[in-house]
Design a protein around this motif. Structure first.
Motif, short mmCIF file in Angstrom:
data_model
loop_
_atom_site.label_atom_id
_atom_site.label_comp_id
_atom_site.label_asym_id
_atom_site.label_seq_id
_atom_site.Cartn_x
_atom_site.Cartn_y
_atom_site.Cartn_z
N SER A 163 0.93 -1.08 0.15
CA SER A 163 0.02 0.02 -0.10
C SER A 163 0.87 1.31 -0.12
O SER A 163 2.24 1.16 0.23
N ASN A 164 0.30 2.45 -0.12
CA ASN A 164 0.89 3.45 -0.15
C ASN A 164 1.47 4.05 1.15
O ASN A 164 2.44 5.08 1.24
N GLU A 165 0.99 3.18 2.16
CA GLU A 165 1.61 3.49 3.49
C GLU A 165 3.17 2.98 3.69
O GLU A 165 3.75 3.14 4.37
N HIS A 166 3.33 1.88 3.02
CA HIS A 166 4.66 0.94 3.06
C HIS A 166 5.52 1.90 2.12
O HIS A 166 5.77 1.11 0.92
N LEU A 167 6.11 2.74 2.30
CA LEU A 167 6.77 3.61 1.28
C LEU A 167 8.02 2.89 0.77
O LEU A 167 8.48 3.04 -0.29
N VAL B 63 5.08 11.24 -1.27
CA VAL B 63 6.01 10.02 -1.73
C VAL B 63 7.39 10.26 -2.30
O VAL B 63 8.34 10.05 -2.14
N TYR C 32 9.58 11.79 -0.16
CA TYR C 32 10.36 10.69 0.76
C TYR C 32 11.59 10.30 -0.39
O TYR C 32 12.62 9.69 0.32
#
Length: 276
Positions: A208-212, A233, A236
């Motif tokens: 997911s987009n939380e797991h960069l 993102v 980061y």
């Protein structure tokens, strides 16, 4: 579909669909939707994780003449219930998920494809014009209740033509879709790619987009020429000084860019958002 039917339209891990396969699956589902009374300007809500099935559903809705309403399954139940009540869809497409459905909308679960015997021919839509509705995208609701912005086909077509010409997206190109399902940037990830015959790469559902870090590791491993990343993102990635071996153009959006410390090996363009 006619020119390069065996070219890969979408790839997600080991899953891939050619343009012929994507078109045939979408056509069957579109005929099924039409049999349920779906037609021009009808809204069809779709709530799926990123997957080839997501593209089949989106394309089928448009082929039936209807407009899709993107509902991210990660949204809180209250927001999902509000969006379904507000958009008044004729049908709700899901896959292996139970949603708050207080309006009693008929549900089609794409995990159980019961329409496989229907025609693979392109469905016919009477009285279809560029002014018909293509999709409804909801605002964040930061200033009150989320509002559904109605986007017509003529507007989406303009976006597709501009995007493909400006960023040289063409048959044989590789691009990605990483925007959240309810985020309007998904429109410029998906439709330009499919319209010109490019290959669209989707992250695995588990990323997911939380797991960069996982997302960026996957992203750097794909043979992309043009790609979008949400601005946080991208920031980061810049902070980690991550490069991409094949990328030519990085599109960002959703927020202003605050951190950009040094020149990259690719162009960085803040598109912000297509709805604006």
């Amino acid at each position: 579909v006619a020119r390069t039917p065996e070219a890969v339209a979408v790839q997600a891990g080991t899953q891939r669909l050619t343009f012929r396969q994507l078109n045939q699956r979408a056509n069957r589902l579109a005929h099924h939707l039409q049999g349920m009374g779906v037609t021009t300007d009808t809204r069809v809500a779709i709530c799926l994780k990123r997957s080839p099935d997501m593209l089949v559903g989106l394309l089928a809705i448009l082929k039936a003449g209807a407009a899709y309403v993107s509902v991210d399954p990660a949204y809180p139940p209250e927001r999902i219930a509000y969006m379904l009540a507000d958009s008044a869809p004729r049908v709700l497409l899901v896959r292996d998920v139970a949603l708050p459905n207080q309006a009693g909308v008929p549900v089609i679960d794409l995990a159980h494809e019961t329409w496989q015997d229907l025609s693979v021919a392109d469905p016919q839509v009477a009285d279809f014009t560029p002014d018909n509705l293509a999709y409804v995208i909801y605002t964040s609701g930061s200033t009150g209740q989320p509002k559904g912005v109605m986007v017509e086909h003529a507007t989406l077509e303009n976006l597709v033509h501009w995007h493909t010409e400006t960023f040289d997206l063409h048959a044989g190109s590789h691009t990605a879709s990483v925007a959240g399902f309810g985020f309007d940037a998904m429109a410029w990830e998906v439709w330009p790619a499919l319209c010109v015959g490019a290959t669209l790469h989707l992250p695995p559902e588990s990323v997911s987009n939380e797991h960069l870090d996982e997302l960026l590791d996957w992203w750097r491993a794909q043979p992309l020429q043009v790609s979008f990343l949400p601005t946080p993102v991208a920031e980061y990635a810049f902070s980690r000084e991550l490069q991409h071996p094949t990328l030519r153009t990085l599109l960002i959006g959703g927020d202003k860019l605050r951190q950009f410390n040094r020149e990259q090996t690719f162009s960085v363009i803040n598109n912000y958002g297509p709805t604006e």
